[in-house]
Write a protein that holds these residues in place. Structure first.
Motif, PDB file in Angstrom:
ATOM      1  N   THR A 258      -5.291   2.414  -2.530  1.00 49.67           N
ATOM      2  CA  THR A 258      -4.634   1.692  -3.619  1.00 49.67           C
ATOM      3  C   THR A 258      -5.612   0.714  -4.255  1.00 49.67           C
ATOM      4  O   THR A 258      -6.506   0.189  -3.589  1.00 49.67           O
TER       5      THR A 258
ATOM      6  N   ASP B 242       0.806  -1.223   0.000  1.00 49.92           N
ATOM      7  CA  ASP B 242       0.000   0.000   0.000  1.00 49.92           C
ATOM      8  C   ASP B 242       0.835   1.267   0.000  1.00 49.92           C
ATOM      9  O   ASP B 242       0.299   2.359  -0.135  1.00 49.92           O
TER      10      ASP B 242
ATOM     11  N   THR C  36      -0.295  -1.628  -9.460  1.00 46.47           N
ATOM     12  CA  THR C  36      -0.983  -0.968  -8.356  1.00 46.47           C
ATOM     13  C   THR C  36      -1.053   0.522  -8.636  1.00 46.47           C
ATOM     14  O   THR C  36      -0.027   1.163  -8.882  1.00 46.47           O
ATOM     15  N   SER C  37      -2.265   1.053  -8.613  1.00 42.07           N
ATOM     16  CA  SER C  37      -2.468   2.499  -8.715  1.00 42.07           C
ATOM     17  C   SER C  37      -2.907   3.001  -7.340  1.00 42.07           C
ATOM     18  O   SER C  37      -3.631   2.307  -6.630  1.00 42.07           O
ATOM     19  N   GLY C  38      -2.469   4.194  -6.969  1.00 41.87           N
ATOM     20  CA  GLY C  38      -2.824   4.679  -5.642  1.00 41.87           C
ATOM     21  C   GLY C  38      -2.641   6.166  -5.489  1.00 41.87           C
ATOM     22  O   GLY C  38      -2.035   6.839  -6.335  1.00 41.87           O
TER      23      GLY C  38
ATOM     24  N   SER D  57      -4.996  -2.639  -6.848  1.00 38.79           N
ATOM     25  CA  SER D  57      -4.067  -3.504  -7.573  1.00 38.79           C
ATOM     26  C   SER D  57      -4.873  -4.424  -8.476  1.00 38.79           C
ATOM     27  O   SER D  57      -5.876  -4.994  -8.040  1.00 38.79           O
TER      28      SER D  57
END
Length: 327
Positions: free
Chosen positions: A260, A201, A227-229, A262
């Protein structure tokens, strides 16, 4: 002998495209040659797609003033991936956010952005929209309306990882993992048990284990995982706490319940676009339902730390002694 090769891996870590790079090969003897090919590939991507280099092809489009421009096949491919992502996400991921993200202060390498605390005024202004961009792949000609600035940040790194993994696996004839800032693509024969990827994270070195509860380790055998966050690239300007996930409908940082998202998919580019779109779409269970409806395995972490997954999310990977990647 083949089994031993698949289980013996080697890794190299460095920086390019403003982010961390990790290369893992299943044949240690081929690591150095693969690393040279990867460095050449990423240099070409940077020259074509960077919005921070005044000599890049992407920045040159700003001077076209709406005229059609013939671009390199590499930039044309990157633009095609960005436009395809926009169509697939109903515009939640849109390459015409360049001016909006620049207005938020993210107009240079991120390490410099963090040092600039000057106040800014936030204005709700939808971005021009991806349909305003025309790309002719037969001639690799692109038309961008005057005043529209493109940003490929939501797709280019993941696409570059996909392209690199395929290129290196074909050239070396071994299994390859390429991770660019956590956007991870794999190709070729995987290690026994699959490629171990630590999904976390918060951004951190791959050789440092995060705090318990903030990560999980999974295994994949093909495709990509990203993973975008909103936690990794954050900065403060005046009284505003900002992040780099822009909502195309407002031109401002997306207001999302997720810190996050994913996603595992057939390609890293697809995974990253879906994860970014989920953050933008994110109210309530909307993002989770959208991802599940597409059949995409995903792990979503709420701002309060609650974790939910969609069907098919990879199970935890067994322990092994080889290098892993972080996403």
């Amino acid at each position: 002998m083949a089994t031993a090769t698949r289980r013996t891996t080697a890794a190299a870590d460095w920086r390019a495209l403003g982010t961390g790079v990790r290369l893992v090969t299943t044949d240690p003897a081929l690591l150095d040659s693969c690393n040279l090919l990867l460095a050449r590939h990423l240099a070409e991507v940077d020259a074509a797609c960077s919005r921070f280099r005044q000599d890049s092809e992407l920045v040159a489009l700003d001077q076209a003033r709406g005229r059609p421009v013939r671009v390199s096949p590499l930039l044309a491919e990157a633009l095609a991936v960005a436009l395809r992502a926009a169509a697939a996400t109903d515009g939640a991921v849109d390459p015409t956010v360049g001016s909006a993200i620049g207005a938020l202060g993210y107009d240079r390498d991120f390490r410099l952005v963090q040092d600039d605390g000057r106040p800014i005024r936030l204005t709700v202004r939808p971005v021009p929209g991806w349909r305003a961009v025309t790309l002719d792949r037969a001639t690799d000609t692109v038309t961008v309306p005057a005043g529209v600035r493109l940003d490929l940040g939501a797709t280019a790194k993941a696409w570059a990882a996909d392209k690199a993994a395929d290129l290196l696996a074909e050239a070396a004839g071994c299994g390859v993992l390429v991770s660019l800032g956590g956007d991870t693509a794999v190709a070729g024969e995987p290690p026994a048990g699959g490629w171990r990827i630590r999904v976390q994270d918060a951004t951190g070195p791959v050789d440092e284990t995060p705090a318990p509860g903030t990560y999980t380790t999974v295994a994949i055998r093909s495709g990509g995982l990203a993973t975008s966050g909103t936690t990794a690239r954050r900065w403060r300007r005046g009284a505003h706490d900002l992040h780099h996930i822009v909502d195309p409908y407002t031109g401002l940082p997306a207001e999302t319940p997720w810190r996050t998202v994913s996603v595992a998919a057939a390609t890293c580019a697809d995974a990253n676009a879906a994860g970014t779109a989920a953050l933008v779409k994110g109210a309530g269970a909307g993002a989770q339902r959208w991802l599940a409806g597409l059949g995409l395995p995903a792990r979503l972490v709420a701002n309060d730390g609650t974790v939910v997954t969609t069907p098919g999310w990879p199970t935890s990977a067994p322990a092994w002694s080889g290098p892993e990647a972080a996403a």
